[in-house]
Design an enzyme around this catalytic site. Sequence first.
Site, mmCIF file in Angstrom:
data_model
loop_
_atom_site.group_PDB
_atom_site.id
_atom_site.type_symbol
_atom_site.label_atom_id
_atom_site.label_comp_id
_atom_site.label_asym_id
_atom_site.label_seq_id
_atom_site.Cartn_x
_atom_site.Cartn_y
_atom_site.Cartn_z
ATOM 1 N N LYS A 6 0.402 -1.233 -0.102
ATOM 2 C CA LYS A 6 0.492 0.268 0.077
ATOM 3 C C LYS A 6 0.482 0.989 0.419
ATOM 4 O O LYS A 6 1.680 1.030 0.496
ATOM 5 C CB LYS A 6 -0.970 -0.070 1.296
ATOM 6 C CG LYS A 6 -2.502 1.065 0.724
ATOM 7 C CD LYS A 6 -3.023 -0.011 0.341
ATOM 8 C CE LYS A 6 -4.640 1.086 0.638
ATOM 9 N NZ LYS A 6 -6.119 0.441 -0.576
ATOM 10 N N ASP A 47 -7.069 4.268 -4.377
ATOM 11 C CA ASP A 47 -7.623 4.347 -3.538
ATOM 12 C C ASP A 47 -8.322 5.367 -3.165
ATOM 13 O O ASP A 47 -8.319 6.315 -3.909
ATOM 14 C CB ASP A 47 -5.958 3.981 -2.146
ATOM 15 C CG ASP A 47 -7.345 3.729 -1.065
ATOM 16 O OD1 ASP A 47 -7.890 2.062 -0.387
ATOM 17 O OD2 ASP A 47 -6.994 3.880 0.246
HETATM 18 P P1 NAP Z 1 -13.221 7.533 -3.095
HETATM 19 O O1 NAP Z 1 -13.309 7.631 -3.787
HETATM 20 O O2 NAP Z 1 -11.757 8.486 -2.369
HETATM 21 O O3 NAP Z 1 -14.495 8.398 -2.129
HETATM 22 C C1 NAP Z 1 -13.835 8.038 -0.336
HETATM 23 C C2 NAP Z 1 -14.868 8.489 -0.040
HETATM 24 O O4 NAP Z 1 -15.083 8.479 1.622
HETATM 25 C C3 NAP Z 1 -15.492 9.827 0.048
HETATM 26 O O5 NAP Z 1 -16.738 9.527 0.067
HETATM 27 C C4 NAP Z 1 -14.816 10.761 1.048
HETATM 28 O O6 NAP Z 1 -15.647 12.026 1.277
HETATM 29 C C5 NAP Z 1 -15.326 9.685 1.937
HETATM 30 N N1 NAP Z 1 -14.842 10.185 2.937
HETATM 31 C C6 NAP Z 1 -13.374 9.958 2.862
HETATM 32 N N2 NAP Z 1 -12.518 10.073 4.065
HETATM 33 C C7 NAP Z 1 -13.600 10.132 5.116
HETATM 34 C C8 NAP Z 1 -13.715 11.068 6.574
HETATM 35 N N3 NAP Z 1 -12.317 10.793 7.415
HETATM 36 N N4 NAP Z 1 -14.356 10.905 6.877
HETATM 37 C C9 NAP Z 1 -15.800 10.171 6.658
HETATM 38 N N5 NAP Z 1 -15.419 10.249 4.922
HETATM 39 C C10 NAP Z 1 -14.937 10.070 4.432
HETATM 40 O O7 NAP Z 1 -12.141 6.134 -2.198
HETATM 41 P P2 NAP Z 1 -13.008 4.534 -2.535
HETATM 42 O O8 NAP Z 1 -12.294 3.984 -3.461
HETATM 43 O O9 NAP Z 1 -14.193 4.709 -2.252
HETATM 44 O O10 NAP Z 1 -12.451 4.670 -0.964
HETATM 45 C C11 NAP Z 1 -13.161 4.444 -0.130
HETATM 46 C C12 NAP Z 1 -12.863 2.940 0.934
HETATM 47 O O11 NAP Z 1 -13.101 2.167 0.630
HETATM 48 C C13 NAP Z 1 -11.219 2.683 1.407
HETATM 49 O O12 NAP Z 1 -11.579 2.864 2.524
HETATM 50 C C14 NAP Z 1 -10.557 2.009 0.409
HETATM 51 O O13 NAP Z 1 -9.013 2.006 1.802
HETATM 52 C C15 NAP Z 1 -11.371 1.388 0.133
HETATM 53 N N6 NAP Z 1 -11.174 0.631 -0.841
HETATM 54 C C16 NAP Z 1 -11.504 1.141 -2.207
HETATM 55 C C17 NAP Z 1 -10.892 0.111 -3.366
HETATM 56 C C18 NAP Z 1 -11.134 0.653 -4.392
HETATM 57 O O14 NAP Z 1 -10.638 -0.270 -5.750
HETATM 58 N N7 NAP Z 1 -11.652 2.335 -4.829
HETATM 59 C C19 NAP Z 1 -10.414 -1.360 -3.244
HETATM 60 C C20 NAP Z 1 -11.037 -1.727 -1.925
HETATM 61 C C21 NAP Z 1 -10.852 -0.735 -0.344
HETATM 62 P P3 NAP Z 1 -15.110 13.343 0.894
HETATM 63 O O15 NAP Z 1 -15.741 13.515 -0.552
HETATM 64 O O16 NAP Z 1 -15.699 14.257 1.821
HETATM 65 O O17 NAP Z 1 -13.816 13.285 0.837
#
Ligand code: NAP
Length: 447
Positions: free
Chosen positions: A126, A166
Amino acid sequence: MDKRVKEFMDDIKIRNGHEPEFLQAVQEVAETVVPYISEHDIYAGKKILSRIAEPERLISFRVCWVDDSGEVQINRGYRVQMNSAIGPYKGGLRFHPTVNQSVLKFLAFEQVFKNSLTTLPMGGGKGGSDFDPKGKSDDEIMRFCHAFMSELFRHIGHDTDVPAGDIGVGAREVGFLFGMYKKLRNEFTGVLTGKGLSWGGSQIRPEATGYGAVYFADSMLKTKNQTIQGKTILISGSGNVAEYAAEKCIQLGGKVVTMSDSSGYIYDKDGITQEKLDYIKDLKNVKRGRISEYVDVYPSAVFHKGKTPWVEKCDMAFPCATQNELHEEDAKTLVANGCICVTEGANMPSTIEAVAVFHKAKILFAPGKASNAGGVATSGLEMTQNALRYKWTRTEVDEKLKEIMRDIHASCEQYGVEADGYVNYVKGANIAGFVKVADAMLAQGVI
Ligand code: NAP
């Protein structure tokens, strides 16, 4: 806490005492894996879990770039190369001001088990930076990504370490990162996944994490002879994972009533339809707006500032935003309100205490390392297509994703079923993920 787990954690704390998220992730695994190790002689004295909990390599570097006003900015970049026993390091890059060594080590540690569960040959890693993409212009994002890759490129490669997106790293950022890697190496290889479709990306990769989480939830519901059809569903987040979890729930007849971002959540009593979701996708991904703007367009919805959605009544919940966003009290409220199934889309969104509440209530609970593994699995499929210089169709990739999620569910059942028949998916995912990595480490010796 079990005495063996306590002894193990005491040792981990000596070296990592200042890293709370990492300790939380290791403890969650240790609670089920340490007892398993002590019942299986082949692992005796080999310190396999202690070795998995120590990164093989941890790179930290300076990232300097110039903002639109001509001022020099300095950020910190990282790559945690956690474990390569079963394949090249694989795991996303996160750009968020909360990024630090502890957060990335927890994510890299989780990734080792998750990647093992996918059945594909991928080790765990990561990376990321404390850079905050919010409010930055496209040019600033490009300059930052180029500066970040101008150091990272030395440490990665299609057979060494393959990053992806991510939080804060989506299609736009992957494009800029890939462009700089290609220029510096003078080669076009699958060194990043989540690429655009016309330049090496895979069908379904953007959708995969969210869709995969819903496929996993569907498998869990099937064990109770239930389906998503007609269920009321809470989703947190409005980023990549949340958007596609919502989309698949809607397609399967679920009624999604909440989505959120870091400023609060919206509750739409009429349900978020595909049309409303398309508005959210455009708002968050193109206009880079805030979820609160939803109620300006759909006035029957309500925005709850600074709150998380777990107080609303539901049948199912998908925490899809970030770590530790669902606490013990939230878990109690969900259970009291009749929630029967919690599926983690995010990594470690539920605290250890919240998970204990779900287990005590014996509701269906899927930990992220199992239920959000569809994203990295499809990244693995992207790597395969890049290596073959071939492209599978949307239907082919979706079918493979469904099969992988069904297989992960079966692995969790194999190792997680308890005496009374309740499936502890945390235990199942941890042990199934551990066994494959541990056996490879045993075969390769102490290195
Ligand atoms: P993303 O597209 O950047 O979206 C993140 C979302 O979470 C946004 O709505 C953001 O709100 C919100 N957020 C971020 N930090 C926050 C906080 N401290 N408190 C409340 N809301 C918060 O990211 P993503 O890819 O969807 O990832 C979301 C989660 O899934 C993470 O835990 C990541 O590690 C996990 N994940 C992602 C993938 C992938 O393929 N993308 C795969 C496995 C796991 P704002 O817009 O206000 O920042």
